[in-house]
Design an enzyme around this catalytic site. Structure first.
Site, PDB file in Angstrom:
ATOM      1  CG  ASP A 160      -2.241  -0.581   1.055  1.00  0.00           C
ATOM      2  OD1 ASP A 160      -2.714  -0.633  -0.100  1.00  0.00           O
ATOM      3  OD2 ASP A 160      -2.839  -1.004   2.056  1.00  0.00           O
ATOM      4  CD  GLU A 196     -11.769  -2.184   3.072  1.00  0.00           C
ATOM      5  OE1 GLU A 196     -10.768  -1.797   2.446  1.00  0.00           O
ATOM      6  OE2 GLU A 196     -11.820  -2.208   4.320  1.00  0.00           O
TER       7      GLU A 196
HETATM    8  O1  KIV Z   1      -4.618  -2.317   4.309  1.00  0.00           O
HETATM    9  C1  KIV Z   1      -5.245  -3.369   4.092  1.00  0.00           C
HETATM   10  O2  KIV Z   1      -5.116  -4.370   4.802  1.00  0.00           O
HETATM   11  C2  KIV Z   1      -6.161  -3.393   2.959  1.00  0.00           C
HETATM   12  C3  KIV Z   1      -7.080  -4.572   2.821  1.00  0.00           C
HETATM   13  C4  KIV Z   1      -8.139  -4.500   3.833  1.00  0.00           C
HETATM   14  C5  KIV Z   1      -7.605  -4.714   1.454  1.00  0.00           C
HETATM   15  O3  KIV Z   1      -6.173  -2.489   2.181  1.00  0.00           O
END
Ligand code: KIV
Length: 271
Positions: free
Chosen positions: A90, A189
């Site tokens: 991310d 989500e």
């Molecule tokens: O940060 C995370 O764990 C996520 C998932 C919930 C898809 O983005």
């Protein structure tokens, strides 16, 4: 002759092939070496180094505080454990929303310093320029629509998104935009299952759901939630495969008892 067999790594292309053949994609989060090693050996397709590390690892209430350097620390620990899975990281809040140049700089830093295979960004049309710029550098991008926790203060709650027609239409259009930009996959989500299935049918890239029903191309859960380590979090979509909170508490209590009673260590547990 060596009997060692090379492990075939999962690629973004393979995930798209899986969608084409109707094989579901399994994805879980990991933030550290030991957990990532177990998950990878179990045969997971994708490991997400999610910014949920902000909640799960650091105890923050939201995903907003985690920094780019902290994400890189988690991602490089995961990468050292992996033989097979595709590792997606991310981009944290504040590292890509400013402008596309900043987004590219953040994505390059993650790829260079952690060895990750792809990045994930939250949002649709409003971050199109950033996604395109990252893709132009040859970095695979996974999209994320529906409940986008980095925007929690805009929405005010973590409830199901896109229940109203207008928001559902916007989400469908954003999914198409992300596909056209060149994203290799999309996370949806906490949206109605019917809408998620409609999105998965209308685009060619794999759609991976969390709280988005079974009509999509794969599923993702936060590992600590599915293992039952986080017992205070119980959304309807969460299936718990273990109750580790209870069994770990039992083990810790037993250890404390054994130390206090001088049962541990015994004669065989010393030099
Ligand atoms: O940060 C995370 O764990 C996520 C998932 C919930 C898809 O983005």
């Amino acid at each position: 002759m060596s009997v060692h067999k090379e492990v075939k790594k999962v690629t973004t292309h393979q995930l798209q092939e899986m969608k084409r053949r109707g094989e579901k994609i399994a994805m879980l989060t990991a933030y550290d070496y030991t957990m990532a090693k177990i998950i990878d050996h179990a045969g997971i397709d994708v490991i997400l180094v999610g910014d949920s590390a902000s909640n799960v690892m650091a105890g923050h209430e939201t995903t907003l505080p985690i920094t780019l350097d902290q994400m890189i620390y988690h991602a490089s620990s995961v990468i050292r454990a992996i033989d097979r899975a595709l590792v997606v990281v991310d981009l944290p809040f504040g590292s890509y929303q400013g402008n596309s140049k900043e987004a590219l700089t953040s994505a390059i830093k993650i790829m260079k310093e952690s060895g990750a295979h792809a990045v994930k960004l939250e949002g649709g049309r409003e971050i199109k320029d950033s996604i395109e710029r990252i893709l132009s550098a040859g970095i695979p991008v996974m999209g994320h629509l529906g409940l986008t926790p980095q925007s929690i203060y805009k929405f005010g709650t973590y409830t199901v998104r896109a229940k109203e027609e207008e928001e559902a239409q916007r989400l469908l259009a954003d999914a198409k935009i992300l596909e056209e930009c060149g994203c290799f996959a999309l996370v949806l989500e906490k949206i109605p299952a019917k809408l998620a299935a409609q999105v998965a049918k209308s685009i060619s890239i794999p759609v991976i759901g969390i709280g988005a029903g079974g009509g999509v191309d794969g599923q993702v859960l936060v590992t600590h939630d599915m293992l039952g380590m986080t017992h205070e979090f119980s959304p309807r979509f969460l299936r718990r495969y273990l109750n580790l909170y209870e069994s770990m508490t039992g083990a810790f209590e037993q250890y404390i008892k054994d130390v206090k009673s001088k049962d541990f260590p015994n004669e065989n547990e010393q030099y």
